[in-house]
Design a protein around this motif. Structure first.
Motif, mmCIF file in Angstrom:
data_model
loop_
_atom_site.group_PDB
_atom_site.id
_atom_site.type_symbol
_atom_site.label_atom_id
_atom_site.label_comp_id
_atom_site.label_asym_id
_atom_site.label_seq_id
_atom_site.Cartn_x
_atom_site.Cartn_y
_atom_site.Cartn_z
ATOM 1 N N TYR A 85 -2.709 5.296 9.252
ATOM 2 C CA TYR A 85 -3.095 5.642 7.888
ATOM 3 C C TYR A 85 -3.197 7.154 7.714
ATOM 4 N N SER A 86 -3.850 7.815 8.655
ATOM 5 C CA SER A 86 -4.070 9.257 8.527
ATOM 6 C C SER A 86 -2.748 10.026 8.578
ATOM 7 N N HIS A 142 -0.851 9.784 5.227
ATOM 8 C CA HIS A 142 -1.314 10.710 4.191
ATOM 9 C C HIS A 142 -0.952 12.153 4.534
ATOM 10 N N LYS A 161 -8.274 5.395 -7.764
ATOM 11 C CA LYS A 161 -7.466 6.430 -7.108
ATOM 12 C C LYS A 161 -6.603 7.168 -8.117
ATOM 13 N N THR A 168 0.829 -1.202 0.000
ATOM 14 C CA THR A 168 0.000 0.000 0.000
ATOM 15 C C THR A 168 0.865 1.255 0.000
ATOM 16 N N TYR A 201 1.163 4.266 -3.042
ATOM 17 C CA TYR A 201 1.029 5.712 -2.833
ATOM 18 C C TYR A 201 2.327 6.441 -3.178
ATOM 19 N N LEU A 250 -10.224 10.913 5.539
ATOM 20 C CA LEU A 250 -11.016 9.684 5.423
ATOM 21 C C LEU A 250 -10.516 8.588 6.359
ATOM 22 N N THR A 251 -9.231 8.574 6.648
ATOM 23 C CA THR A 251 -8.627 7.467 7.413
ATOM 24 C C THR A 251 -8.342 7.833 8.865
ATOM 25 N N HIS A 300 -8.498 2.536 1.630
ATOM 26 C CA HIS A 300 -7.081 2.930 1.736
ATOM 27 C C HIS A 300 -6.170 1.910 1.068
ATOM 28 N N PHE A 310 -7.726 11.663 1.731
ATOM 29 C CA PHE A 310 -7.469 10.367 2.361
ATOM 30 C C PHE A 310 -6.994 10.539 3.803
ATOM 31 N N CYS A 311 -6.362 11.666 4.105
ATOM 32 C CA CYS A 311 -5.978 11.934 5.491
ATOM 33 C C CYS A 311 -7.217 12.069 6.369
ATOM 34 N N ARG A 313 -13.385 1.887 5.420
ATOM 35 C CA ARG A 313 -12.410 2.935 5.095
ATOM 36 C C ARG A 313 -11.018 2.356 4.891
#
Length: 482
Positions: free
Chosen positions: A411-412, A415, A151, A56, A60, A129-130, A144, A126-127, A140
């Protein structure tokens, strides 16, 4: 006997069915990765399996590199000239897409600002969202970790849509200051993590001296090497970046930064600091001194060259080493190597600063000193990310699902770091505040903006380290683990 023969005949049929099922699963894997929530493998049967958390982050990072390369192409006059010469009906195409007679709206610093605005919006979404995702099985988390094709379409749409923002002049002026703030925050995070790394290194190896005195030898050897590198670097710059007459700015910078290295070394071993922080020592200050030396060298190399007339009336370059002049004649080679190294460093900073341990360090969460176990590679300890991933492993075709019990990184926060990195790339590629005359071919020829950014980063690093030493003295009632 007949039953045995029948079982022998059924066994090949059963094996062929399993082989067919696995073949179909492998064939469907790229589709599930691009258009579904499945993790992405390396898309090659001969390649080893990859963990989902790493695949992942790799995807990104790949998107980030694609946009960064596009920004470099937009800032390259060579690419613009090649497109004019080799693309048929180039002017007609530019007029058809309303990009100007020669597609001037698609090149230059304003185009880079727009593209990086789209990439920053992509990572911002995405920041948000996660936020607060602790379970990789939530909806969610699936978004990601998958749906890469959609994406990519979203990223392309955002970068393209930025060209249709009204009132471009106001937008560019406002976005420039936002980019500068975000870029400095990105630099600050990297400097903070460097200081934190220095403290962790010394604390971990110092903990080993309780059981094995050889750790004292390791500490002394590494400290000696780092101070030798720092002193050697300062001497090298004093010889090649200064002259008897002139070069006053270089002399002042070397004197100030050399004095700062001496200052942090004396403060680190001072009795008042040692009483509050027994783990403070010369290892940390040696590492910071090496980094200060590197930033000083980088700042002096980024400074515009000074040209004076000699006694024969010829232009002579001063205050720079007369080394490798044949290399600098090939501007394309210098630009290519320098840009590649720049993006490798940015990508490395992004990936190393998005681990769980880095996120904990920024939030002030540290392990107690008595829990330290000395290791040469202390970054990969028994409580690190790798061990946590091994406990959560669940294998699939081409992918190891290592987040079965929970996420192994934030995750957040991941991003958020790439959002700041997008702003840092925007400011760096457009030469910070000398944006109007910037292009990638002259990026490494020197700029006062880059010189002062690197000089300020150097002083900020020293200030952060001094704060970690002085903070326990100013707040004696608070417990500090760094």
């Amino acid at each position: 006997m007949v039953a045995v023969v029948g079982m022998q005949e059924r066994q090949p049929l059963h094996e062929s069915a399993e082989h067919l099922h696995s073949s179909r699963a492998l064939a469907a894997e790229p589709l599930a990765c691009c258009c579904g929530s499945a993790g992405c493998s390396l898309c090659c049967g001969c390649c080893p399996k990859i963990r989902q958390s790493r695949s992942t982050r790799f995807m990104y990072a790949l998107y980030f590199i694609l946009v960064a390369v596009l920004c470099c192409m937009m800032m390259s006059q060579t690419v613009a000239n090649e497109m004019k010469e080799h693309i048929p009906f180039f002017e007609d195409i530019c007029k058809g897409i309303k990009a100007g007679d020669t597609c001037e709206k698609l090149v230059g610093y304003s185009a880079v600002y727009r593209v990086c605005f789209g990439m920053a919006c992509f990572f911002s979404i995405f920041c948000l969202l996660t936020i607060n995702i602790n379970n990789s099985k939530s909806c969610r988390a699936y978004i990601h970790n998958g749906f890469w094709f959609f994406k990519l379409l979203l990223l392309g749409a955002m970068c393209s849509g930025a060209f249709f923002i009204p009132d471009q002049e106001t937008f560019l002026n406002a976005w420039r200051y936002v980019g500068a703030i975000g870029a400095f925050i990105f630099i600050g995070i990297q400097l903070f993590l460097l200081v934190d790394f220095a403290h962790k290194w010394n604390k971990n190896w110092t903990a080993g001296t309780v059981h094995n005195k050889l750790w004292y030898a390791s500490l002394a050897l590494v400290t000696l090497i780092m101070y030798s590198i720092a002193a050697g670097g300062l001497i090298f710059m004093a010889v090649f970046y200064t002259q008897k007459d002139g070069c006053m700015e270089n002399k002042i910078l070397l004197g100030v930064n050399g004095g700062l290295c001496l200052l942090i070394s004396l403060v680190a071993i001072s009795p008042c600091v040692q009483n509050r922080q027994p783990h403070s020592g010369l290892l940390q200050s040696g590492l910071i001194s090496c980094y200060v030396t590197y930033l000083t060298f980088s700042a002096l190399s980024s400074k515009p060259v000074e040209v004076v007339l000699d006694e024969h009336g010829k232009n002579v370059t001063i205050c720079v080493p007369d080394l490798g002049q044949d290399l600098y004649r090939d501007k394309n080679l210098v630009t290519g190597l320098g840009t590649t190294l720049l993006f490798v460093c940015i990508l490395y900073s992004c990936l190393t600063s998005t681990t769980r341990s880095s996120s904990d360090a920024l939030q002030g969460r540290y392990a107690a000193p008595e829990q330290e176990v000395a290791r040469c590679c202390f970054c990969f300890g028994p409580y690190g990310e790798d061990t946590e991933e091994q406990q959560n492993m669940k294998e699939g075709p081409g992918v190891i699902y290592d987040e079965k019990r929970g996420t192994v990184y934030s995750y957040s926060y991941f991003h958020f770091v790439f959002l700041l990195a997008s702003l840092y790339v925007m400011m760096t590629v457009t030469n910070w505040f000398n944006y109007e005359s910037a292009n990638i071919e002259t990026f490494f020829s020197g700029s006062w903006s880059i010189f002062w950014v690197k000089t300020a980063s150097c002083w900020m690093c020293v200030l952060l380290y001094l704060c970690t030493l002085v903070a326990p003295l100013c707040c004696p009632s608070r417990q500090f683990y760094v």
